[in-house]
Write an enzyme that holds these catalytic residues in place. Sequence first.
Site, PDB file in Angstrom:
ATOM      1  N   ASP A 132      39.825  39.847  56.097  1.00 28.24           N
ATOM      2  CA  ASP A 132      40.369  41.029  55.415  1.00 28.24           C
ATOM      3  C   ASP A 132      40.928  41.951  56.498  1.00 28.24           C
ATOM      4  O   ASP A 132      40.728  41.728  57.692  1.00 28.24           O
ATOM      5  CB  ASP A 132      39.257  41.739  54.625  1.00 28.24           C
ATOM      6  CG  ASP A 132      39.742  43.000  53.923  1.00 28.24           C
ATOM      7  OD1 ASP A 132      40.809  42.958  53.282  1.00 28.24           O
ATOM      8  OD2 ASP A 132      39.079  44.055  54.028  1.00 28.24           O
ATOM      9  N   SER A 133      41.575  43.032  56.051  1.00 29.56           N
ATOM     10  CA  SER A 133      42.068  44.025  57.003  1.00 29.56           C
ATOM     11  C   SER A 133      40.917  44.836  57.614  1.00 29.56           C
ATOM     12  O   SER A 133      41.106  45.496  58.624  1.00 29.56           O
ATOM     13  CB  SER A 133      43.010  44.992  56.288  1.00 29.56           C
ATOM     14  OG  SER A 133      42.303  45.652  55.248  1.00 29.56           O
ATOM     15  N   GLU A 173      36.605  52.842  54.084  1.00 33.86           N
ATOM     16  CA  GLU A 173      36.376  52.556  55.512  1.00 33.86           C
ATOM     17  C   GLU A 173      35.516  53.662  56.147  1.00 33.86           C
ATOM     18  O   GLU A 173      34.760  53.421  57.067  1.00 33.86           O
ATOM     19  CB  GLU A 173      37.713  52.453  56.271  1.00 33.86           C
ATOM     20  CG  GLU A 173      38.521  51.197  55.965  1.00 33.86           C
ATOM     21  CD  GLU A 173      38.027  49.944  56.709  1.00 33.86           C
ATOM     22  OE1 GLU A 173      37.499  50.061  57.819  1.00 33.86           O
ATOM     23  OE2 GLU A 173      38.166  48.842  56.138  1.00 33.86           O
ATOM     24  N   CYS A 196      41.635  45.317  44.988  1.00 29.23           N
ATOM     25  CA  CYS A 196      41.606  45.451  46.448  1.00 29.23           C
ATOM     26  C   CYS A 196      40.145  45.258  46.805  1.00 29.23           C
ATOM     27  O   CYS A 196      39.270  45.850  46.151  1.00 29.23           O
ATOM     28  CB  CYS A 196      42.095  46.834  46.868  1.00 29.23           C
ATOM     29  SG  CYS A 196      41.741  47.218  48.609  1.00 29.23           S
ATOM     30  N   CYS A 233      41.355  39.452  50.798  1.00 27.85           N
ATOM     31  CA  CYS A 233      42.206  40.646  50.808  1.00 27.85           C
ATOM     32  C   CYS A 233      43.289  40.406  49.769  1.00 27.85           C
ATOM     33  O   CYS A 233      43.999  39.388  49.830  1.00 27.85           O
ATOM     34  CB  CYS A 233      42.812  40.797  52.203  1.00 27.85           C
ATOM     35  SG  CYS A 233      44.090  42.050  52.314  1.00 27.85           S
ATOM     36  N   HIS A 267      38.343  46.342  49.013  1.00 26.13           N
ATOM     37  CA  HIS A 267      37.595  47.547  49.401  1.00 26.13           C
ATOM     38  C   HIS A 267      37.020  48.275  48.171  1.00 26.13           C
ATOM     39  O   HIS A 267      36.043  48.999  48.278  1.00 26.13           O
ATOM     40  CB  HIS A 267      38.510  48.539  50.127  1.00 26.13           C
ATOM     41  CG  HIS A 267      38.779  48.211  51.563  1.00 26.13           C
ATOM     42  ND1 HIS A 267      39.580  47.172  51.948  1.00 26.13           N
ATOM     43  CD2 HIS A 267      38.357  48.807  52.712  1.00 26.13           C
ATOM     44  CE1 HIS A 267      39.649  47.142  53.282  1.00 26.13           C
ATOM     45  NE2 HIS A 267      38.921  48.131  53.755  1.00 26.13           N
TER      46      HIS A 267
HETATM   47  N1  DGL Z   1      41.086  45.021  51.236  1.00 27.10           N
HETATM   48  C1  DGL Z   1      42.457  44.719  51.215  1.00 27.10           C
HETATM   49  C2  DGL Z   1      42.985  44.352  49.867  1.00 27.10           C
HETATM   50  O1  DGL Z   1      42.246  43.730  49.142  1.00 27.10           O
HETATM   51  C3  DGL Z   1      43.372  45.510  52.099  1.00 27.10           C
HETATM   52  C4  DGL Z   1      43.381  46.960  51.961  1.00 27.10           C
HETATM   53  C5  DGL Z   1      44.262  47.581  53.018  1.00 27.10           C
HETATM   54  O2  DGL Z   1      44.078  47.237  54.187  1.00 27.10           O
HETATM   55  O3  DGL Z   1      45.144  48.367  52.668  1.00 27.10           O
HETATM   56  O4  DGL Z   1      44.103  44.596  49.520  1.00 27.10           O
END
Ligand code: DGL
Length: 273
Positions: free
Chosen positions: A12-13, A154, A186, A75, A188
Amino acid sequence: MDTKNLPVGVFDSGVGGLTVAKEIMKQLPKEKIIYFGDTARVPYGNKSRETVIAYSRQIVGFLLAKGVKAIVVACNTASAFALEAIAGDVPVPIIGVVKPGARTASKTTKNGRIGIIGTEGTINSGIYTEYLSELDPGISVFGKACPLFVPLAEEGWLDDPITVDVIRRYITPMLEKDIDTLVLGCTHYPLLAESIRKVAGDNVNLVNPALETALELARILREKDLLSDGSDVPHHRFYVSDGAEKFRSFANSILPCEIIETRDVNVKVFGQP
Ligand code: DGL
């Protein structure tokens, strides 16, 4: 080592993919995970398709160099932008989170009105709408990009009054459309689920694609005879592109196992898979 007992790569990011790693640990407790969080370059959600593809290729190259037997793109943004572009070059099974998320949402909705929240990249790609209308052309989809959610997650502001206010501002118009299902599009966002629940109320089902993703991984590993036989202790390893210590303490607050070590790596040296 027997191929079956090689680790599964998850990326993931940043910390978001931990919500998927957690579900994989639960559904497939014998599997070992190698996790990569691109903390130096988060967020991905406001970056171009080309950039997200380039970053994803580097990370996949890194995971392959670590000897993974399968890869989970944990992600949504990378699943939307990069999965199709890179899958053909990857010599191991690779899956994303968007298809599993769309499948779960289509099974969950009763009134056919589904909200999708995600990054700008994921929402503007239209990928959830595309998959959902393939699954059921009668479904109405309402998408909303929520770019402030990733920095809040985050930062660990998971249940803060400011977070609840930001959520309200983003999702109220969608709730007014009478949706009965809201996809946390997402990885996150499940970290903010309690706060999202406060705003969405009990009549809206929140869909976290992580469970269906872990089940799809299990299906694929079984089909390819790649399920770990459990002869090895599942020892997970975590890598990031920056801020290893901050990542480690956050991960320890949400994962069922204790992470002893997280390493910083420079993924830019890994190019094409
Ligand atoms: N967690 C990621 C997603 O599912 C990336 C969120 C991001 O880095 O903007 O899209």
